[in-house]
Design a protein around this motif. Structure first.
Motif, PDB file in Angstrom:
ATOM      1  N   GLU A 121      52.580  40.310  47.395  1.00 17.12           N
ATOM      2  CA  GLU A 121      52.481  38.979  48.014  1.00 17.12           C
ATOM      3  C   GLU A 121      51.464  38.153  47.223  1.00 17.12           C
ATOM      4  O   GLU A 121      50.312  38.564  47.075  1.00 17.12           O
ATOM      5  CB  GLU A 121      52.033  39.104  49.480  1.00 17.12           C
ATOM      6  N   VAL A 122      51.913  37.015  46.718  1.00 11.59           N
ATOM      7  CA  VAL A 122      51.046  36.164  45.897  1.00 11.59           C
ATOM      8  C   VAL A 122      50.888  34.806  46.572  1.00 11.59           C
ATOM      9  O   VAL A 122      51.875  34.129  46.880  1.00 11.59           O
ATOM     10  CB  VAL A 122      51.627  35.960  44.482  1.00 11.59           C
ATOM     11  N   SER A 123      49.639  34.430  46.816  1.00 11.18           N
ATOM     12  CA  SER A 123      49.338  33.124  47.426  1.00 11.18           C
ATOM     13  C   SER A 123      48.455  32.320  46.469  1.00 11.18           C
ATOM     14  O   SER A 123      47.411  32.807  46.023  1.00 11.18           O
ATOM     15  CB  SER A 123      48.619  33.325  48.766  1.00 11.18           C
ATOM     16  N   VAL A 124      48.896  31.111  46.110  1.00  7.58           N
ATOM     17  CA  VAL A 124      48.124  30.223  45.242  1.00  7.58           C
ATOM     18  C   VAL A 124      47.730  28.991  46.060  1.00  7.58           C
ATOM     19  O   VAL A 124      48.585  28.312  46.634  1.00  7.58           O
ATOM     20  CB  VAL A 124      48.943  29.795  44.006  1.00  7.58           C
ATOM     21  N   GLY A 125      46.412  28.751  46.170  1.00  8.51           N
ATOM     22  CA  GLY A 125      45.929  27.620  46.966  1.00  8.51           C
ATOM     23  C   GLY A 125      44.683  26.999  46.357  1.00  8.51           C
ATOM     24  O   GLY A 125      44.364  27.202  45.178  1.00  8.51           O
ATOM     25  N   GLN A 126      43.962  26.244  47.170  1.00  3.93           N
ATOM     26  CA  GLN A 126      42.766  25.537  46.700  1.00  3.93           C
ATOM     27  C   GLN A 126      41.634  26.519  46.421  1.00  3.93           C
ATOM     28  O   GLN A 126      41.395  27.447  47.194  1.00  3.93           O
ATOM     29  CB  GLN A 126      42.320  24.518  47.756  1.00  3.93           C
ATOM     30  N   GLY A 127      40.938  26.327  45.310  1.00  3.17           N
ATOM     31  CA  GLY A 127      39.810  27.185  44.948  1.00  3.17           C
ATOM     32  C   GLY A 127      39.925  27.622  43.502  1.00  3.17           C
ATOM     33  O   GLY A 127      40.782  27.158  42.755  1.00  3.17           O
ATOM     34  N   VAL A 128      39.038  28.559  43.093  1.00  6.41           N
ATOM     35  CA  VAL A 128      39.042  28.998  41.688  1.00  6.41           C
ATOM     36  C   VAL A 128      38.954  30.515  41.529  1.00  6.41           C
ATOM     37  O   VAL A 128      38.855  31.006  40.413  1.00  6.41           O
ATOM     38  CB  VAL A 128      37.862  28.352  40.909  1.00  6.41           C
ATOM     39  N   ASN A 129      39.013  31.259  42.605  1.00  5.46           N
ATOM     40  CA  ASN A 129      38.823  32.713  42.517  1.00  5.46           C
ATOM     41  C   ASN A 129      40.152  33.462  42.342  1.00  5.46           C
ATOM     42  O   ASN A 129      41.224  32.941  42.659  1.00  5.46           O
ATOM     43  CB  ASN A 129      38.104  33.234  43.767  1.00  5.46           C
ATOM     44  N   PHE A 130      40.028  34.732  41.870  1.00  2.00           N
ATOM     45  CA  PHE A 130      41.194  35.612  41.729  1.00  2.00           C
ATOM     46  C   PHE A 130      40.908  36.885  42.532  1.00  2.00           C
ATOM     47  O   PHE A 130      39.941  37.592  42.275  1.00  2.00           O
ATOM     48  CB  PHE A 130      41.419  35.957  40.252  1.00  2.00           C
ATOM     49  N   PHE A 131      41.742  37.158  43.541  1.00  2.00           N
ATOM     50  CA  PHE A 131      41.550  38.346  44.384  1.00  2.00           C
ATOM     51  C   PHE A 131      42.798  39.221  44.285  1.00  2.00           C
ATOM     52  O   PHE A 131      43.921  38.738  44.487  1.00  2.00           O
ATOM     53  CB  PHE A 131      41.334  37.955  45.850  1.00  2.00           C
ATOM     54  N   LEU A 132      42.585  40.518  43.968  1.00  2.00           N
ATOM     55  CA  LEU A 132      43.689  41.476  43.924  1.00  2.00           C
ATOM     56  C   LEU A 132      43.349  42.610  44.881  1.00  2.00           C
ATOM     57  O   LEU A 132      42.397  43.364  44.665  1.00  2.00           O
ATOM     58  CB  LEU A 132      43.864  42.009  42.491  1.00  2.00           C
ATOM     59  N   VAL A 133      44.099  42.734  45.983  1.00  2.00           N
ATOM     60  CA  VAL A 133      43.800  43.719  47.024  1.00  2.00           C
ATOM     61  C   VAL A 133      45.032  44.596  47.252  1.00  2.00           C
ATOM     62  O   VAL A 133      46.127  44.293  46.793  1.00  2.00           O
ATOM     63  CB  VAL A 133      43.367  43.037  48.337  1.00  2.00           C
ATOM     64  N   GLY A 134      44.812  45.697  47.990  1.00  2.00           N
ATOM     65  CA  GLY A 134      45.915  46.614  48.268  1.00  2.00           C
ATOM     66  C   GLY A 134      45.760  47.944  47.564  1.00  2.00           C
ATOM     67  O   GLY A 134      46.728  48.599  47.211  1.00  2.00           O
ATOM     68  N   LEU A 135      44.519  48.372  47.340  1.00  2.00           N
ATOM     69  CA  LEU A 135      44.177  49.657  46.721  1.00  2.00           C
ATOM     70  C   LEU A 135      44.678  49.801  45.283  1.00  2.00           C
ATOM     71  O   LEU A 135      45.315  50.780  44.926  1.00  2.00           O
ATOM     72  CB  LEU A 135      44.720  50.818  47.584  1.00  2.00           C
ATOM     73  N   PRO A 136      44.405  48.799  44.399  1.00  2.00           N
ATOM     74  CA  PRO A 136      44.784  48.935  42.989  1.00  2.00           C
ATOM     75  C   PRO A 136      43.745  49.754  42.227  1.00  2.00           C
ATOM     76  O   PRO A 136      42.563  49.710  42.540  1.00  2.00           O
ATOM     77  CB  PRO A 136      44.782  47.481  42.496  1.00  2.00           C
ATOM     78  N   ASP A 137      44.191  50.499  41.206  1.00  2.00           N
ATOM     79  CA  ASP A 137      43.220  51.203  40.366  1.00  2.00           C
ATOM     80  C   ASP A 137      42.763  50.271  39.242  1.00  2.00           C
ATOM     81  O   ASP A 137      43.171  49.111  39.175  1.00  2.00           O
ATOM     82  CB  ASP A 137      43.805  52.521  39.837  1.00  2.00           C
TER      83      ASP A 137
END
Length: 512
Positions: free
Chosen positions: A21-37
């Motif tokens: 699930e990819v959500s692009v909105g207002q701001g400048v950060n990059f968050f990758l969640v869901g237990l990635p290695d």
């Protein structure tokens, strides 16, 4: 904007669909969640470079990516492509109308080219089961995935091909493999043949019996007697893989990354021959992220252990349970992985450290007790799981130079296949039993009944040759296989007599 793309995670030889699930909105950060290695987390730099190198924009906004289900660990770089396509779709650079119809997997290079990945076949099978229309894979993996029917497999070499496809700017031709035609075209092609072997008729016969009943076998003989040469020819007389077995074997090799770009389906039985310096984890499988070991890569084939006493004791002992259960279970704190491990064990060894004990011409120079000590490197419980022991004597020059043409592998295989068909029919009520070697004690009592003469021969052998008690069941199983090779319903005295010959190492006086 919120967009969903689909990838897959492989655990063991099974795949689980991952919703990205990819959500692009207002701001400048990059968050990758869901237990990635770490490899998945590093994808941001690869994606950014791949997009910008090819004239696309990496959104300078707040990007949140969730890989669900979030409790399954996501490993490796194969998620680069679905993550990149999700980011492009969420930032409205490509159309997202039919993204939900495709599974997408692939590793990105910095220039946007797509690198091959592991475990494509289990992913393709899972995608078809869940009703996906198509599957985007690296070009090198396309033939492997195309084995699965009712699924459009697109082999792609560059991210631009995928972007153009979803934007409707180009079309891609699915890779098509005629699975049955491919399978039957290469099913019996081997580079070696039993016709090449001069002499050694007794050992060939023992290998034929082993192949017919699925029995484990050990060959004992001096250096240069032909043990390795004979072992390498064993797969040529084992019945060919069925389509189901071929698919199962290919899945294991796919997960281990052992399938090359020109192979779609494994059509020959595996022959694995690890060096004696192998570790126990490499043999049975494991590691931080468990991978199949040599015993699983030999599934439906042959595991050949050359110079058996030279293997570390711990390595040999870990094989005891898989030899019985024909499956290996690797457990970690948070999960358990199960790999199939139904293989024929073929082992060879010298009779002593110098190699010439019982040699017809050369004299053994080992001191007293050394021969028994050398044999004791192989534990009783492991030896107990090897049905056939056969001594290999060097072939004299006269036979080497003047030996008549030997039987070909095709001729021997005909007899083996007939014997296996008899066993398949016999064991129809027992789904887990396919050959005589897999019989339980209950089935031995039912199908391995001896007449008075056969019982008398076995009793005499047990007493005179000092055979151990553990040899009893093995002799009955091998006798049943010899009878099947002759097409006999009953086990005759001569079948028992031949089976007794194949228990050399059980004789208490074998090593002096």
């Amino acid at each position: 904007m919120l967009v969903k793309t689909y990838g897959s995670a492989v655990h063991g030889i099974k795949a689980t669909t991952i919703t990205i699930e990819v959500s692009v909105g207002q701001g400048v950060n990059f968050f990758l969640v869901g237990l990635p290695d770490n490899a998945v987390k590093e994808s941001q730099q690869r994606i950014m470079s791949a997009l910008e190198t090819n004239g696309y924009k990496f959104p300078k906004k707040r990007i949140v990516i969730n890989m669900a289900p979030a409790d399954i660990r996501k490993e490796g770089s194969a998620y680069d492509l679905p993550l990149a396509i999700g980011i492009m779709a969420a930032s409205e650079q490509i159309s997202s109308d039919n993204l939900n119809e495709y599974v997408i997997m692939g590793e990105l290079s910095l220039d946007g080219s797509i690198q091959p990945i592991k475990g494509v076949l289990p992913i393709a099978i899972q995608a078809r089961e869940e009703g996906f229309k198509g599957f985007f894979v690296p070009k090198q993996n396309a033939r492997e995935a195309a084995v699965v029917n009712n699924l459009d497999v697109y082999g792609v070499e560059h991210i631009k091909e995928v972007i153009d496809f979803f934007n409707g700017n180009s079309t891609l031709e699915p890779t098509v493999v005629n699975t049955r035609e491919e399978f039957f075209a290469h099913a019996n092609s081997y580079d070696v043949d039993f016709a090449d072997v001069k002499g050694q008729e007794n050992v060939k016969r023992a290998l034929e019996v082993a192949a017919a009943g699925g029995h484990n076998i050990i060959m004992i003989g001096p250096p240069g007697a032909g043990k390795t040469m004979l072992a390498k020819r064993l797969p040529t007389i084992i019945p060919p893989l069925t389509l189901r077995e071929a698919l199962e074997t290919t899945k294991i090799h796919s997960v281990a990354g052992k399938i090359d770009r020109n192979t779609s389906l494994m059509t020959r039985r595996p022959f694995r021959s690890p060096h004696h310096t192998i570790s126990d984890v490499a043999l049975v499988g494991g590691g931080q992220y468990p991978q199949p070991g040599e015993i699983s890569l030999a599934h439906n084939g042959v595991l050949f252990l050359d110079e058996l006493p030279e293997f570390k004791r711990t390595v040999l002992e870990v094989m005891r349970q898989p030899l019985e259960d024909r499956v290996i279970t690797i457990s970690r704190a948070k999960f358990t992985v199960e790999y199939p491990a139904s293989f024929m064990l073929v082992a060879s060894m010298n009779p002593c450290p110098c190699g010439y004990y019982n040699h017809p011409e050369k004299e053994c120079v080992c001191s007293p007790g050394v021969v028994q000590k050398y044999l004791n490197r192989i534990s009783g419980p492991l030896l107990d799981r090897i049905d056939i022991h056969v001594e290999v004597i060097p072939v004299p020059f006269e036979k080497l130079s003047a030996a008549p043409p030997a039987e070909s592998s095709a001729q021997i295989r005909e007899r083996v296949v007939k014997a296996r068909q008899i066993q398949e029919e016999r064991f129809v009520p027992w789904a887990e039993v396919h050959c005589n070697a897999q019989m339980s004690s209950k089935l031995i009592r039912e199908f391995c009944k001896l007449d008075e003469a056969g019982s008398a021969i076995l009793k005499t052998a047990m007493e005179r040759l000092n055979l151990s008690a553990r040899a009893y069941d093995r002799i009955l199983k091998v006798s049943r296989t010899i009878a099947d090779l002759e097409g006999s319903e009953r086990i005759m005295p001569q079948h028992v007599a031949e089976a007794i010959q194949y228990r050399s190492l059980d004789r208490e006086n074998w090593a002096g």
